[in-house]
Design a protein around this motif. Sequence first.
Motif, PDB file in Angstrom:
ATOM      1  N   ALA A 151       0.839  -0.990   0.040  1.00 37.76           N
ATOM      2  CA  ALA A 151       0.037   0.068   0.080  1.00 37.76           C
ATOM      3  C   ALA A 151       0.833   1.334  -0.008  1.00 37.76           C
ATOM      4  CB  ALA A 151      -1.040  -0.154   1.158  1.00 37.76           C
ATOM      5  N   ALA A 152       2.011   1.269   0.484  1.00 46.47           N
ATOM      6  CA  ALA A 152       2.803   2.419   0.914  1.00 46.47           C
ATOM      7  C   ALA A 152       3.758   2.495  -0.371  1.00 46.47           C
ATOM      8  CB  ALA A 152       3.785   2.404   1.968  1.00 46.47           C
ATOM      9  N   PHE A 153       3.900   1.470  -1.217  1.00 47.32           N
ATOM     10  CA  PHE A 153       4.686   1.479  -2.139  1.00 47.32           C
ATOM     11  C   PHE A 153       4.684   2.777  -3.151  1.00 47.32           C
ATOM     12  CE2 PHE A 153       6.868   0.121  -6.346  1.00 47.32           C
ATOM     13  CZ  PHE A 153       8.079  -0.400  -5.731  1.00 47.32           C
ATOM     14  N   PRO A 154       3.588   3.223  -3.752  1.00 45.87           N
ATOM     15  CA  PRO A 154       3.614   4.425  -4.892  1.00 45.87           C
ATOM     16  C   PRO A 154       4.107   5.697  -3.823  1.00 45.87           C
ATOM     17  CG  PRO A 154       1.306   3.449  -4.438  1.00 45.87           C
ATOM     18  CD  PRO A 154       2.191   2.717  -3.379  1.00 45.87           C
ATOM     19  N   TYR A 155       4.195   5.787  -2.777  1.00 50.48           N
ATOM     20  CA  TYR A 155       4.701   6.848  -2.086  1.00 50.48           C
ATOM     21  C   TYR A 155       6.134   6.823  -1.523  1.00 50.48           C
ATOM     22  CZ  TYR A 155      -0.054   7.800  -2.529  1.00 50.48           C
ATOM     23  OH  TYR A 155      -1.344   7.969  -3.342  1.00 50.48           O
ATOM     24  N   LEU A 156       6.463   5.298  -0.984  1.00 51.34           N
ATOM     25  CA  LEU A 156       7.538   5.082  -0.100  1.00 51.34           C
ATOM     26  C   LEU A 156       8.091   3.853  -0.647  1.00 51.34           C
ATOM     27  CD1 LEU A 156       9.815   6.137   1.742  1.00 51.34           C
ATOM     28  CD2 LEU A 156       8.288   5.271   3.300  1.00 51.34           C
ATOM     29  N   LYS A 157       9.121   3.710  -1.240  1.00 44.38           N
ATOM     30  CA  LYS A 157       9.422   2.218  -2.147  1.00 44.38           C
ATOM     31  C   LYS A 157      10.444   1.590  -1.290  1.00 44.38           C
ATOM     32  CE  LYS A 157      10.421   4.493  -6.194  1.00 44.38           C
ATOM     33  NZ  LYS A 157      10.917   4.709  -7.543  1.00 44.38           N
ATOM     34  N   LYS A 186      -1.610   4.432   6.543  1.00 41.63           N
ATOM     35  CA  LYS A 186      -2.714   5.579   6.364  1.00 41.63           C
ATOM     36  C   LYS A 186      -3.205   5.159   4.759  1.00 41.63           C
ATOM     37  CE  LYS A 186      -3.472   9.922   4.620  1.00 41.63           C
ATOM     38  NZ  LYS A 186      -2.851  10.989   3.932  1.00 41.63           N
ATOM     39  N   VAL A 187      -2.645   4.703   4.055  1.00 36.61           N
ATOM     40  CA  VAL A 187      -3.056   4.143   2.740  1.00 36.61           C
ATOM     41  C   VAL A 187      -4.144   3.235   2.622  1.00 36.61           C
ATOM     42  CG1 VAL A 187      -2.462   3.472   0.415  1.00 36.61           C
ATOM     43  CG2 VAL A 187      -0.996   5.129   1.625  1.00 36.61           C
ATOM     44  N   LEU A 188      -3.733   2.070   3.330  1.00 40.75           N
ATOM     45  CA  LEU A 188      -4.456   1.184   3.432  1.00 40.75           C
ATOM     46  C   LEU A 188      -6.027   1.331   4.241  1.00 40.75           C
ATOM     47  CD1 LEU A 188      -3.945  -1.866   2.814  1.00 40.75           C
ATOM     48  CD2 LEU A 188      -3.132  -2.344   5.100  1.00 40.75           C
ATOM     49  N   HIS A 189      -5.984   2.213   5.126  1.00 37.18           N
ATOM     50  CA  HIS A 189      -7.156   2.208   5.925  1.00 37.18           C
ATOM     51  C   HIS A 189      -8.009   3.529   5.693  1.00 37.18           C
ATOM     52  CE1 HIS A 189      -5.840  -1.188   8.345  1.00 37.18           C
ATOM     53  NE2 HIS A 189      -4.708  -0.447   8.745  1.00 37.18           N
ATOM     54  N   ALA A 190      -7.533   4.310   4.538  1.00 38.75           N
ATOM     55  CA  ALA A 190      -8.063   5.481   4.521  1.00 38.75           C
ATOM     56  C   ALA A 190      -9.652   5.516   4.284  1.00 38.75           C
ATOM     57  CB  ALA A 190      -7.438   6.018   3.087  1.00 38.75           C
ATOM     58  N   GLY A 191      -9.957   4.344   3.489  1.00 40.95           N
ATOM     59  CA  GLY A 191     -11.444   3.963   3.214  1.00 40.95           C
ATOM     60  C   GLY A 191     -11.988   3.422   4.572  1.00 40.95           C
ATOM     61  N   GLU A 192     -11.478   2.877   5.471  1.00 39.04           N
ATOM     62  CA  GLU A 192     -12.040   2.140   6.595  1.00 39.04           C
ATOM     63  C   GLU A 192     -12.237   2.717   7.718  1.00 39.04           C
ATOM     64  OE1 GLU A 192     -10.222  -1.754   8.507  1.00 39.04           O
ATOM     65  OE2 GLU A 192      -9.371  -1.126   6.470  1.00 39.04           O
ATOM     66  N   TYR A 193     -11.346   3.808   8.172  1.00 40.32           N
ATOM     67  CA  TYR A 193     -11.228   4.556   9.488  1.00 40.32           C
ATOM     68  C   TYR A 193     -11.795   5.877   9.261  1.00 40.32           C
ATOM     69  CZ  TYR A 193      -8.114   0.795  11.262  1.00 40.32           C
ATOM     70  OH  TYR A 193      -7.593  -0.448  11.489  1.00 40.32           O
ATOM     71  N   VAL A 214      -5.376  12.928   9.469  1.00 43.82           N
ATOM     72  CA  VAL A 214      -4.305  12.294  10.429  1.00 43.82           C
ATOM     73  C   VAL A 214      -3.892  13.394  11.408  1.00 43.82           C
ATOM     74  CG1 VAL A 214      -1.773  11.604  10.384  1.00 43.82           C
ATOM     75  CG2 VAL A 214      -3.487  10.966   8.380  1.00 43.82           C
ATOM     76  N   LEU A 215      -3.651  13.249  12.696  1.00 40.18           N
ATOM     77  CA  LEU A 215      -3.426  13.802  13.830  1.00 40.18           C
ATOM     78  C   LEU A 215      -1.847  13.264  13.947  1.00 40.18           C
ATOM     79  CD1 LEU A 215      -3.699  16.124  15.823  1.00 40.18           C
ATOM     80  CD2 LEU A 215      -4.646  14.320  17.541  1.00 40.18           C
ATOM     81  N   THR A 216      -0.847  13.986  14.042  1.00 37.89           N
ATOM     82  CA  THR A 216       0.374  13.647  14.509  1.00 37.89           C
ATOM     83  C   THR A 216       0.751  14.080  15.752  1.00 37.89           C
ATOM     84  OG1 THR A 216       1.226  13.605  12.265  1.00 37.89           O
ATOM     85  CG2 THR A 216       2.878  13.723  13.855  1.00 37.89           C
ATOM     86  N   ILE A 217       0.989  13.234  16.828  1.00 33.19           N
ATOM     87  CA  ILE A 217       1.218  13.580  18.218  1.00 33.19           C
ATOM     88  C   ILE A 217       2.717  13.230  18.286  1.00 33.19           C
ATOM     89  CG2 ILE A 217       0.971  13.533  20.669  1.00 33.19           C
ATOM     90  CD1 ILE A 217      -1.825  12.921  19.921  1.00 33.19           C
ATOM     91  N   LEU A 218       3.627  14.370  18.692  1.00 35.18           N
ATOM     92  CA  LEU A 218       4.826  13.992  18.982  1.00 35.18           C
ATOM     93  C   LEU A 218       4.956  14.096  20.610  1.00 35.18           C
ATOM     94  CD1 LEU A 218       6.775  16.467  16.665  1.00 35.18           C
ATOM     95  CD2 LEU A 218       6.456  13.939  16.286  1.00 35.18           C
ATOM     96  N   CYS A 219       5.545  12.736  20.795  1.00 33.57           N
ATOM     97  CA  CYS A 219       6.071  12.578  22.457  1.00 33.57           C
ATOM     98  C   CYS A 219       7.246  12.792  22.713  1.00 33.57           C
ATOM     99  CB  CYS A 219       5.581  10.959  22.689  1.00 33.57           C
ATOM    100  SG  CYS A 219       3.729  10.576  21.959  1.00 33.57           S
ATOM    101  N   ASP A 220       7.537  13.654  23.518  1.00 37.95           N
ATOM    102  CA  ASP A 220       8.375  13.953  24.366  1.00 37.95           C
ATOM    103  C   ASP A 220       8.416  14.092  25.999  1.00 37.95           C
ATOM    104  OD1 ASP A 220       7.823  16.517  24.429  1.00 37.95           O
ATOM    105  OD2 ASP A 220       9.476  17.261  23.162  1.00 37.95           O
ATOM    106  N   GLU A 221       9.328  14.589  26.482  1.00 38.85           N
ATOM    107  CA  GLU A 221       9.227  14.870  28.188  1.00 38.85           C
ATOM    108  C   GLU A 221       8.447  16.133  28.320  1.00 38.85           C
ATOM    109  OE1 GLU A 221      12.103  14.613  26.703  1.00 38.85           O
ATOM    110  OE2 GLU A 221      13.828  16.182  27.132  1.00 38.85           O
TER     111      GLU A 221
END
Lengths: 331, 361
Positions: free
Chosen positions: B268-274, B288-295, B325-332
């Motif tokens: 699923a990622a291949f077209p964007y990241l090989k 993300k690509v795989l579940h776009a229609g599902e979630y 997509v919500l990206t959450i960066l985790c740090d202290e």
Amino acid sequence: MIKIGIPRALLYYQYYPMWRTFFEELGMEVVVSSPTTQAMLSQGSSRVVADTCLPAKIFLGHVLSLVDECDYIFIPAIRSVKRKVYNCSKFLGLPDMTKVVIPESPPILDIDIDVNKGKRDLYQAIYRLGRHFTWSPFKVRQASIAAWQAHLDYRQLMSDQGLTPPQAIETISGRLETRSSSPASTQTTIAIIGHPYLLYDEHITHRLIYRLEQAHNKVLTPEMLTAEELQSATARLAGGAYWTYEEEVVGAGEHYLESGVDGIIGIMTFGCGPDSVMMDMVHRQAARLKSTPFMSLTLEEHTAEAGMVTRLEAFHDMIQRRKRRRAEVCA
Amino acid sequence: MRVGMPHMGNLYIPFQALFQRLDIDYVMPPVNNQRTLSLGVRHSPEGLCIPFKLTLGNLIEAAELGADTLLMPGGTGICRLGCYAQTQEQILHDLGYNVEIVKVGVSQRKLFGILDIIKRLSNNAPWAKIISAFRFGLAKLNALDRIEKVVQKVRPVERVKGTANKLFAKAVKAIDQADDHNTLKKVEKDYIDQLKQVARDPQVKPLIVGITGEFYVVLEPFSNLDVESELGKLGVEVRRMTFVSEWTKFSLFLNPLGVNEKDRIHKAAFPYLKRDIGGDGWESVGEKVLHAGEYDGLVHLAPFTCMPEIVAQNIMPKTKESIPVLTILCDEQIAKPGMLTRLEAFVDLLERKRRVPNNNR
């Protein structure tokens, strides 16, 4: 003639003569982007999320400056050049990331270099790259042999004559004006360690090497050591490399710590994954040995020139004072 | 010899079972808490990621309790994690703890490497005993993950918020105390039944949000401020593919036989990241690509300065298959109110999107 663009960033400093020979042997013209400017950096950073590291942002800026200048852009994905030693993710994702964030870029020539997969895969990858321009495997073979020779000559030139990569590249292209030989009164030797794409990008370092030389220091860099020296020093401190470009940080750091230079400056960028581990290793070793002053400079796009100069001056003064005191004790 | 190990989610329970069955002298450091984090942060290089800092905190706390042999994953790979054991050993030595770190190789020799290490730790116990203990540990791990999957479904629909979490905490304790396969089975069945009987609100049709990202921050609730329960409280059903039991099943047993569960994600990622970029970057893009229609949406968790996830983060917004997509960066530095605000805004956005389906672009 088909023009191949090569961004003057990241692995350019390590492999440019090799890449240029390869493409020129196949009858292409090679275009290199001009040295980094502030505009390139801002354009590059506008395309990616803020956490991306500075060298990657600069790389994208160089790609953007080449968009209208060439027919292809060459971005290899170098996974490993030694067995079981891998490269940072950013280098691996570079062709894909560039394609996605710069959709207007000319077609990207990517090649997977991974020696862990064996020679056959490597040769096939090189052939696939050459096949964009010629059908003859023989021509590709010749071009790659010439390219490898050019690479060996380049490394030899740097370790024999003590040249930095930009100087060596200019020597090879026959463009080197007479080197302003450093003043005779140099008594202080300062080694700088870090990746070539940081050390020799004058925009990133605010002309660090030039400044040190102006202050009558002899500057040593990792490229001035032989591969054996780097390898054995890395093995001593880290028990073998974990990262592809570990030797220029850990190896050079350990070597210079024990070779009696007057000071060492480590250059890294904020958020660099491999460097955060490697520089710490050198830092700890310096603290254990307590023999050579070590300063680590962490650079990013907000680094102000004045702040860096102040730290350099303080470091330089400290070394001078230390030397004076030692001379007094001896006398 | 006294063994210690870092924490990651409930992973300490199967290990505890293993150590007890083999009569290995061990200490379990306290579960991740503020002190662990402060200790880890104080002694780590600043640029390292939260998994390094927390595991270092665990190792220091284990050493304080007298552990002299510490387990830590290691090996070659492209993520920094492979070289953490070595750096942490140096830090512990510089702090004056006379400890040895045993690298548990996760990339080479797989199952046999791990069994060899257990053999060494157990003072050459007979293989039959080791394998039976290892199986018991695995059984606990699987039971925990099966219960957690039910908890994920109950959280958004329960009448009284927090019931499922309370039951889960009890179940974890009961599984920890179970000392043979039969009790374990009984405990698992008992708690799954109880979870199924929790009073539900039939009106709620929960949003479905996937969780993806870096292995450690996805699995360690302390590092992601328990994002899963928070989403549950907001009425969201969480789906995630990363479970330690799944990882063990594939990485230790099936991958060497040629079964690769991730092929589908990579394709699923291949077209964007090989290519594989180390860590879990390739999987993040693929999911993300795989579940776009599902979630309905995706929460992408990554440690601050994580190299593979930054590449993934740059690529994810540009895929054709679109899903918020919500990206959450985790740090202290991450704080709960800030994260809650972001989660609430994200859930509001997803709800609006569901109400007006034709209005998304």
